[in-house]
Design a protein around this motif. Sequence first.
Motif: not given
Length: 408
Positions: A88-108
């Motif tokens: 999933g490319g990347s999205i800005p992830e919100l976690c504990d009030d921080k923002v990360y540039n995060a890539c998620t990977v999804w299986d079938p």
Amino acid sequence: MNSPSSSDIRAAVLQLSVAADKSTNIAIAVKRIQQAKLKGCTLAVLPECFTTPYDNALFRKYAEVIPDGETCKALSQAAKSNKMYVVGGSIPELCDDKVYNACTVWDPNGNLIAKHRKVHLFDVNIPGSTCFKESNAMSPGNTLNTFQMGKLKVGLGICHDMRFSEMAALYQKQGCDLLIYPGTFCTELGPPHWSLLIRFRALENQTFVIAASPARDTKSNYVAWGHSMVMDPWGKIIEEADEKDMDLYVDLDFTLRENIKQQIPTGNQRRTDIYDTIYKVTVLIKKKLNFESHGSRQNVKRLPEDLQSKSYDYNTTEYIGSFFPKTLYGISIYKKKPVLTHIFFSFFLNDLFNTSMNVCTRHQLYSEPTFPNSIKFQIGRVSSLITGVVVTPRTNDCNSSINDIINS
Ligand SMILES: NC(=O)CCC(=O)C(=O)O
């Protein structure tokens, strides 16, 4: 060299345009994943920040929690309904009030099987050219992340991460066959460096590399270079996009990699006696300790700074233990997993002597002196986050099992 005979995977690299509206971007990504399925692909790779214009002012506004946010739900569903792996490319992830540039990977089946937070943020200052300080808006990740696609192992990085050869070398050491970098190089740094870096990473690690960029939008504040590409382990470009909105569909034949590894076996020729590249596990004491044992509460003083964290080589560490004597606190790595020290020593000696012996450590002096009870006596919660281990004190917790401790 044997010529590749069969295709192991067919990958789609989705070079889509990023609009101002997040939901529109998600809908476009989902549609392109469906089209990739119709083209026979089993893997789809999206670009960096495909839901968000690449702009520090927007990252927090567009951020969402993983895995419950809007984008994650859509990607999970797209992976499941098309029976594909989706990076999933990347999205800005919100976690504990921080923002990360995060890539998620999804299986079938639509499961989240990996998450990579960009480790190297894009902070550059080139007068007259590019000035960007991603760290003004994002926090860095601290771990390397891989996932398995059947027999294939894939290493993840995001854009600026591709400049760091040690990171890719560690993925190579971990046996990765393919490196995937969603990325958004700009029109200044793209022409001189993008293709060269992708080629380096492929050639030096004898892996395939997929780099997925958004399409170029000359009206946006940050103009993406485009030129998504797929490189083979020989350093040859298999496919390259231009700057427009378009997708690549590419067959990757991993026999090519196997052949190159045999013919030029650099993986086995490294001189680790004179140099090495190591992945560190960092052990951190996060809070001061306050625990209860035998009915008496003990307030433990703050640790000196130098005792609060230690780093180990993740790849070679089998057994390692550290005591923090002032707190009676210990932390260990046992078979690459974090465990509390007294458990570690018990395991270690039990393994060594092939028996179930009790080991009395300082912890156990304050707890019950038998092995099962010592496991139950947990003075802290150990969580394997990112590269490291965070130890968070928990008071009087006698109910956790060893699996809770190791897996929490
Ligand atoms: N989004 C990014 O990390 C851009 C990286 C980049 O352009 C570079 O030159 O590095």
